[in-house]
Design a protein around this motif. Structure first.
Motif, short mmCIF file in Angstrom:
data_model
loop_
_atom_site.label_atom_id
_atom_site.label_comp_id
_atom_site.label_asym_id
_atom_site.label_seq_id
_atom_site.Cartn_x
_atom_site.Cartn_y
_atom_site.Cartn_z
N GLY A 233 44.94 20.94 29.77
CA GLY A 233 44.55 19.92 30.93
C GLY A 233 45.33 19.39 31.96
N THR A 234 46.81 19.58 31.45
CA THR A 234 47.90 19.27 32.46
C THR A 234 47.61 19.52 33.93
OG1 THR A 234 49.50 19.55 30.70
CG2 THR A 234 50.27 19.37 32.90
N LEU A 235 46.98 20.76 34.17
CA LEU A 235 46.89 21.02 35.46
C LEU A 235 45.21 20.86 35.95
CD1 LEU A 235 49.29 24.15 35.98
CD2 LEU A 235 49.44 21.92 36.66
N ALA A 236 44.39 20.17 35.19
CA ALA A 236 43.06 20.01 35.56
C ALA A 236 42.84 19.67 36.98
CB ALA A 236 42.47 19.07 34.68
N ASP A 237 41.68 20.17 37.28
CA ASP A 237 41.56 19.85 38.94
C ASP A 237 40.87 18.34 39.19
OD1 ASP A 237 38.73 20.28 38.41
OD2 ASP A 237 38.70 22.16 39.23
N VAL A 238 40.95 18.07 40.15
CA VAL A 238 40.34 16.58 40.39
C VAL A 238 39.00 16.58 40.13
CG1 VAL A 238 39.90 14.92 42.24
CG2 VAL A 238 42.21 16.18 42.34
N ALA B 13 44.13 27.63 31.96
CA ALA B 13 44.20 26.97 33.54
C ALA B 13 45.59 26.27 33.63
CB ALA B 13 42.99 25.98 33.57
N ASP B 14 46.19 26.35 32.30
CA ASP B 14 47.59 25.43 32.55
C ASP B 14 48.59 26.27 32.61
OD1 ASP B 14 46.71 22.68 32.37
OD2 ASP B 14 45.97 23.35 30.60
N LYS B 15 48.54 27.62 32.47
CA LYS B 15 49.59 28.71 32.63
C LYS B 15 49.86 28.86 34.01
CE LYS B 15 48.48 30.79 28.38
NZ LYS B 15 47.82 32.06 27.61
N PRO B 16 50.97 29.34 34.44
CA PRO B 16 51.42 29.74 35.97
C PRO B 16 50.24 30.44 36.63
CG PRO B 16 53.40 29.93 34.52
CD PRO B 16 52.22 29.87 33.23
N GLY B 17 49.87 30.03 37.60
CA GLY B 17 48.77 30.54 38.27
C GLY B 17 47.53 30.13 37.65
N GLY B 18 47.28 29.65 36.68
CA GLY B 18 45.95 29.28 36.04
C GLY B 18 45.06 28.51 36.84
N PRO B 19 45.51 27.50 37.53
CA PRO B 19 44.75 26.68 38.24
C PRO B 19 43.63 27.65 39.30
CG PRO B 19 46.70 25.54 38.20
CD PRO B 19 46.88 27.04 37.61
N THR B 20 44.20 28.64 39.63
CA THR B 20 43.50 29.71 40.63
C THR B 20 42.74 30.90 39.65
OG1 THR B 20 45.24 29.26 42.08
CG2 THR B 20 43.69 31.18 42.66
N THR B 21 43.48 31.12 38.77
CA THR B 21 42.90 32.41 38.12
C THR B 21 41.85 32.15 36.89
OG1 THR B 21 44.83 32.64 36.46
CG2 THR B 21 44.82 33.94 38.66
N ALA C 154 31.48 5.46 24.08
CA ALA C 154 30.37 4.79 23.66
C ALA C 154 30.49 4.49 22.21
CB ALA C 154 28.96 5.83 23.89
N GLU C 155 31.04 5.41 21.39
CA GLU C 155 31.35 5.06 20.06
C GLU C 155 32.67 4.18 19.69
OE1 GLU C 155 29.83 6.09 17.36
OE2 GLU C 155 28.03 6.55 18.66
N GLY C 156 33.22 3.73 20.69
CA GLY C 156 34.36 2.90 20.60
C GLY C 156 35.80 2.99 21.18
N ALA C 157 35.87 4.24 21.57
CA ALA C 157 37.37 4.60 22.15
C ALA C 157 37.51 3.51 23.56
CB ALA C 157 37.42 5.88 22.87
N ILE C 158 38.76 3.09 23.59
CA ILE C 158 38.82 2.14 24.58
C ILE C 158 39.34 2.60 25.99
CG2 ILE C 158 39.78 0.22 23.23
CD1 ILE C 158 42.56 0.69 24.04
N GLY C 159 39.16 4.09 25.76
CA GLY C 159 39.75 4.85 27.14
C GLY C 159 39.86 6.27 27.00
N PHE C 160 40.40 6.69 28.04
CA PHE C 160 40.73 8.09 27.96
C PHE C 160 42.26 8.20 28.41
CE2 PHE C 160 40.87 11.72 31.04
CZ PHE C 160 40.51 13.05 30.18
N SER C 161 42.84 9.44 27.73
CA SER C 161 44.28 9.60 28.13
C SER C 161 44.52 11.12 28.53
CB SER C 161 45.40 9.31 27.10
OG SER C 161 45.17 10.12 25.76
N ILE C 162 45.39 11.23 29.57
CA ILE C 162 45.71 12.65 30.01
C ILE C 162 47.15 12.81 30.24
CG2 ILE C 162 45.48 11.73 32.57
CD1 ILE C 162 44.22 14.76 33.19
N ASN C 163 47.50 14.02 30.20
CA ASN C 163 48.76 14.53 30.44
C ASN C 163 48.96 15.15 31.61
OD1 ASN C 163 51.71 15.14 29.61
ND2 ASN C 163 51.11 17.11 29.97
N ARG C 164 49.73 14.64 32.65
CA ARG C 164 50.11 15.43 33.84
C ARG C 164 51.60 15.65 34.13
NH1 ARG C 164 45.73 17.36 36.27
NH2 ARG C 164 45.94 16.82 38.60
N PHE C 165 52.25 15.60 32.72
CA PHE C 165 53.80 15.74 32.73
C PHE C 165 54.30 17.16 32.28
CE2 PHE C 165 57.78 14.78 30.52
CZ PHE C 165 58.57 13.88 31.36
N ALA C 166 55.01 17.81 33.04
CA ALA C 166 55.43 18.89 33.15
C ALA C 166 56.40 19.42 31.69
CB ALA C 166 56.02 19.65 34.21
N GLY C 167 56.76 18.39 31.05
CA GLY C 167 57.61 18.39 30.04
C GLY C 167 56.86 18.61 28.71
#
Length: 178
Positions: free
Chosen positions: A91-96, A39-47, A67-80
Motif C-alpha cells: 500500500g505504500t504507493l497506493a493511488d489516490v 503495485a509497490d514494486k518499481p513500476g508497479g503503480p503503472t503495471t 464499525a467494530e471499534g477501530a479508532i482509525g486507519f493507518s497507512i505507510n507512505r514511507f520509502a524506508g
C-alpha cells in the motif's frame, strides 16, 4: 478478521485501556493475498494497479473494522518501510482513488483518525536520481490535496508523521505553495 480480533481482546484483562487501528498493509494482505504489494514494486503503480473491485474490497474491510471499534486507519507512505525482500510494504504507493475510498469508508463507519507515516520521497520506488523534479512536485501537491480533501469532505482527523527535521520543513513549504 478485525471483529474476531476485537472479540479476542474482550476476553483478556488489561491494566490499561487499549485501542486499535486498522492497518493498510494488513488490509492489502487480507484482500490481495500474495499480490498484496505488487503495485509497490518499481513500476508497479503503472503495471500492477488494483482494480476498482479490489480497492472497494479494501474499503469494505476498513469500514467493518471501524464499525467494530477501530479508532482509525493507518497507512505507510514511507520509502524506508520494506519487507524482508526489500519491497515496499503493501500500500505504500497506493493511488489516490484507493485512499479516498478508504477514507470514505472510515467516515461512513463512524469516523476516526486517518494516520500515515510519510516521507514524500516519490511517486514510484525508483532511485531518487531517476525521479524527475516535475513529477515529484506533482506527486507532492496531489498528496496534499487528498489529505485536505479527506479532512474537509469526511471530517476525518488526518495525522501525518514525517520523521521530523527536514521532512517537516519540506511539508510546511508544500502547504504554503498550495
Amino acid at each position: 478478521t478485525f471483529p474476531e480480533y476485537m472479540d479476542a481482546l474482550d476476553k483478556l484483562h488489561f491494566s490499561a485501556d487499549i485501542t486499535a487501528m486498522i492497518s493498510h498493509g494488513q488490509v492489502r494482505s487480507w484482500v490481495l493475498g500474495d499480490r498484496c504489494n505488487e503495485a509497490d514494486k518499481p513500476g508497479g503503480p503503472t503495471t500492477s494497479p488494483l482494480t476498482y473491485e479490489e480497492k472497494q474490497a479494501c474499503a469494505d474491510v476498513v469500514r467493518e473494522a471501524i464499525a467494530e471499534g477501530a479508532i482509525g486507519f493507518s497507512i505507510n507512505r514511507f520509502a524506508g518501510h520494506r519487507d524482508s525482500h526489500g519491497v515496499l510494504v503493501p500500500g505504500t504507493l497506493a493511488d489516490v482513488d484507493e485512499l479516498i475510498m478508504i477514507g470514505k469508508a472510515v467516515a461512513e463507519a463512524g469516523g476516526g483518525v486517518y494516520e500515515m507515516a510519510h516521507d514524500f520521497s516519490g511517486y514510484d520506488d525508483i532511485p531518487a536520481n531517476k525521479r524527475t523534479p516535475e513529477r515529484v512536485r506533482e506527486h507532492n501537491i496531489r498528496e496534499w490535496k487528498w489529505f485536505v480533501f479527506l479532512a474537509a469532505e469526511y471530517g476525518l482527523t488526518v495525522n501525518c508523521g514525517t520523521g521530523g527535521g527536514q521532512h517537516m520543513r519540506d511539508m510546511l513549504v508544500r502547504i504554503n505553495e498550495m
